[in-house]
Each structure stands twice: as structure tokens, then as C-alpha cells.
Scaffold this active site. Sequence first.
Site: not given
Length: 650
Positions: A290, A376, A404
Site C-alpha cells: 500500500k 458487518e 449490509r
Amino acid sequence: MSPVKTPLLDRVRYPADLRNFSPEQLRQLADELRAETIDAVSVTGGHLGSALGVVELTVAIHAVFDTPRDRLIWDVGHQAYPHKILTGRRDRIRTLRQGGGLSGFTKRSESEYDPFGAAHSSTSISAGLGMAVARDLKAARGEPDDRNVIAVIGDGAMSAGMAYEAMNNAGALHSRLVVILNDNDMSIAPPVGAMSAYLSRLMSSRSFLSLRDLAARMAKRFPRGIERTARRAEEYARGILTGGTLFEELGFYYLGPIDGHNLDHLLPVLRNVREAEESGPILVHAITQKGKGYAPAEQSADKYHGVSKFNVVTGEQAKAPPGPPSYTKVFANALMAQAEKDPTIVAINAAMPSGTGLDSFAKRFPDRCFDVGIAEQHAVTFAAGMATEGMRPYCAIYSTFLQRAYDQVVHDVAIQSLPVRFAMDRAGPVGADGATHSGTFDIAYLGCLPGMVIMAPSDEAELVHMVATSATIDDRPSALRYPRGEGVGVALPTQGEILALGKGRVVREGNSVAILSLGTRLGDALKAADELAARGLSATVADARFAKPLDTALIEQLARHHAVLITIEEGSLGGFGSAVMHHLAWRGLLDGGLKVRPMVMPDIFIDHDSQAKQIAVAGLSAKDIVATALSAIGIDAAGGGQAKQVVTAV
């Protein structure tokens, strides 16, 4: 002295333009693409670290595959900035996340190179499998179609259960699908090096795959037990060499790990995968970093995941002028204050510790804060389990992401009346993240659940009180919703007060128009009352505080003593205003001439822009409240002038 290289990015309008480039030219192109991405995001802000991590991967995919004919899906969409630059959108890349500009995520209506929109995570394999099966069904009825479907999943998206549900299905269906795991965390990767790259090249080659298919056909002639043993022996032999047994067990042919920044490794593997025939689903495991290639982002991946405008040379991000604390910070501080007094309070988030403010909670209470990853559904049921044992869980999830886990909210929390407390950040319009992250539906989707308590603070002091109030609700679930951004600047209380459930407050007394506000529209409601007063109309302004349970006494009082009742919320149809109308109808208070005007978010998805402009598009600003009141009374808002005082008793 090295010769000056001729820029290549200027020669690339669409991916087809780079398919005759040599590997050396592709490496140069990747360097230029990285520099262009850094420069563009320094102007607009956005998701930088993830985009920099996929530069070489983006170049390699577009060089090898025939996009847009081959379907390329990015999961999640904020990895796709370099992809946008290479697919005809470079001239608009500095409009990224700006009003009228490019979306910060992939978007079907924006480009044919975006076959599937993605801003929430972990959808790519499911969508890709759907495309692959549709291709196969069309081919079966005589429409030849050999296009590839490539899903790039990464940046934590593989932690969500939906990805594994899709992989399990893909392994069973055996459709040709390419999944590229962009692993920028190294959490599941053995060491990456030349031997790993060689093995991946070998095992993705046509000769190896043909030999494997031949062996599989021969094994089928053996008794069933021997066939199964032979297949498993081959899978585990490769698993020992490369890792990836998990993916093999799900039915994928695993390749990797390979260096996702080394084009000499990426290009031959992707070419072999492209040429593979009837080999079922394939997973290519690419290790990336990243923020790759930009030192500030490499050194601080979390701070450069999402950035404001910044100085390219120093990496310093532009700082907003000092102002009130954000609602997120106020929530976190209020929760920590409660947790200091109550050891049963725990906090849960789904891969968003800094976004929800729980990073500070985790530092203070490391054993009472849980980041469950992009999961979630699990977060909600995990919280429900804790609630059964006497803990007081706070599940801090953005409003848009709680969608979700709706089944878990209903089945695991609401039906069992478990006291899980949902802290819904980013409620209402969210600005640059646009429609995919808009938190405008939670009042409607939670308000229909029996027993649910829903609170919405009008300012940051009210948020402190609501955190304290929610800690006392032990017999049912509760939710508090608050917006993105700074508070309004009110003084914060030293400790929160316990509010009476379902009770609002009158902020200003009047006798003609009543404005009943839920949440942070209260400031504009007061401004509207000032404007109405200047026109000779006395307005009452009330803060509902609760969307559920309703303050029915307050609602009936406003209805009986005003000619017009306006409700306003940063929520959708079917929310607070609908509940007020329903109550008034059953009480017969709509039968005597009362004019009720519910002001809600319009029945459209509003594109990315500033929050203020989104509110204006929604028609929820102070001037819109004034216009609504005048129209209800029968006065032309554009005409100006004074209005006769209107008094009513219904």
C-alpha cells in the site's frame, strides 16, 4: 549519462494503446502512471495508498487482457484511480470526487471500462461469477463468447464472508473466472521471491495445465476412492510449495504468491491465465505494498489510505482551519467517558477504527475494543452475543455499511430485544463519497422494527447526551445517527445527561408555522424561522430528538396550535416524517385543515459533491424550509414582502 526517456503516458488514451509496448516500456509507463496518480490526488484528495499499490497490476492487466471486451471488476473501487487514467479519463482525473467530476469509485454510467460499480467491498467475485455464467449460458445457445472475466479483490475485502460464499459457488460451478487477490497486508502470504514466481509461471503454463487435465481425465477411470486421493495429492503437493490450500479447497486453481510490483513476474503469469482453456476458476495471489512508490504513503499507510489535498514534495496534507470537533470525535470521547464508569461497555467496528473514532477507544481500552474486519454481519451478531451475557456493546458502523447487516439487525438483535447500541456515523449526505456511501436510509430501515429506539442529535452536545442515554437502554436495541464532519460549535457538557425516551423539546415558540426537525437540520430550521419572522410569520421550532419512539404529545401540540406543520430530516421517504403523518392521520388531526409538509431526501441517488451542495440539491436548506412554509400558506416565496400573521387552532 542516461538518455532522456520519451514520455509514454501521453501516448496512451485507452488500454489498446499499450498492448504493443515492451516490458521495459510498460515499466516506464507504470512509473509515469504512479506519478500522475500522486499528482492528481494531491489536487483532489481521495484514496491514495490503495491506488498506488495496484499501479503495476493495473498496467499488466490492461496490457494482457482485451478490456473492455474482457470484463475487469475492481473490489473495492477506490483501487481504480490508475485504471481510470488508462481508460480514457485522464483528462478528467483532477475532477475526482468533485461535483460534476469523476466518481471516487468504479461506476457503470461513467465508462464502458467499469462493467460493475463498486464502493462497498467484497462484491467482485459474486458479480464476476454472474458475468462468467451469463457468458457460458449465451455460448451454450450458440452465441460464441470467449471473453475473460477478471475480478481484482483486495485492500481487506477478502475478510468479508461474501467473498468466500462466492468462491465456494464458483468452485462448484467451474466457470472460467480469474480472481486476482491484491494482498497488501501480507497476512496470508509466505515469502515472495524468484522461486515462487517461477513456480507460478510453470503452473499457469498451458503445458502444465494440459498435463493436469490429462491426469484428471485418467484419474476418472480409476475407482472413485483412488481418483479422489490422486486429486487431493496433487492439490496438497502444490499447496506445500506455494500456500493456497484454502483456495484449492474452495475449488480454485491457486497461483502465487507473486510480486505484484514486478512486471517480469506478472506479465507471463497473466498471459498464461488468459490462454488457459476450460480450467475453471483461477486465483492469482499478488503481494503488493500500500502506498508503493511514494515514501510518505509507504511509511504511513493508514494516514494515506484516504487523504485530503497534499503537498507532493513533502507529503504534508492540507489542514482545515481550526473549528469545532467532528461528530465522530465527540462520539468517541463521550463513549470513552461512559466506559470509564462502566466496565461492561465494549466497542465493535468493522475495519473502520479511525473512521468511527474507535482507534482512540482501542488505545484506552485495548481489551474492550474489537475490529472484526470487513464483516458487518458478523459484527452485529457478535455484538448480540455479547449483549446476551450482560455486556453493553456499541456497534459503530457507518450508516451505509450497516445496510449490509440488516438481516442480523432484525433476526439476531431486534427479535430478541437485545440491547445492542448502533452508532451510525456518516448519517445523511456524505459529500465526496457520493451515493454509494450516503447514509439516508437508516431511519426508514430501522424505524420499521418493533422496539427499536432511534436518536438523532441536533448538535454535538446532544450527541454526548444521547451516548449517555443509550448506555441506560438495557431492554431493547437502540441507534443513534450523526453526520459526517464538524459539529456546530456548541459548548460540550462535562458529562452526558440521561434523556427521557421519546421526548423532544421546543426550541422557539411561535403560533403560525411549526417546524419539527430531526437531527442536524435544526440550525437551518432556526434560520428559516428568522426569515419567516421577517415576513411577519411567527414560527415554532422543535427538536424531535427521537425518530422512535415518537413524542406524540409534542406532535399533537404542534398540530393543534399551528396552521402548518413541517417535518425535516436528512432521511429518506418512509422515515420520521412518514411516522408523524401516520400518527396524525390516526388521531384525526389531518381532517381539520392542518397542512403537513414532510421534507425528506428526494427519491433519487445524489452524486458526489460537497455536503452543503447535496443538501441544496435535496431541497433541505433554510431557504427551502421558508419556501415550503410560504407555499403551504399560499404565499409566493419569490415575491418577498410581509405576510399577514396566521394563527390557527385545529
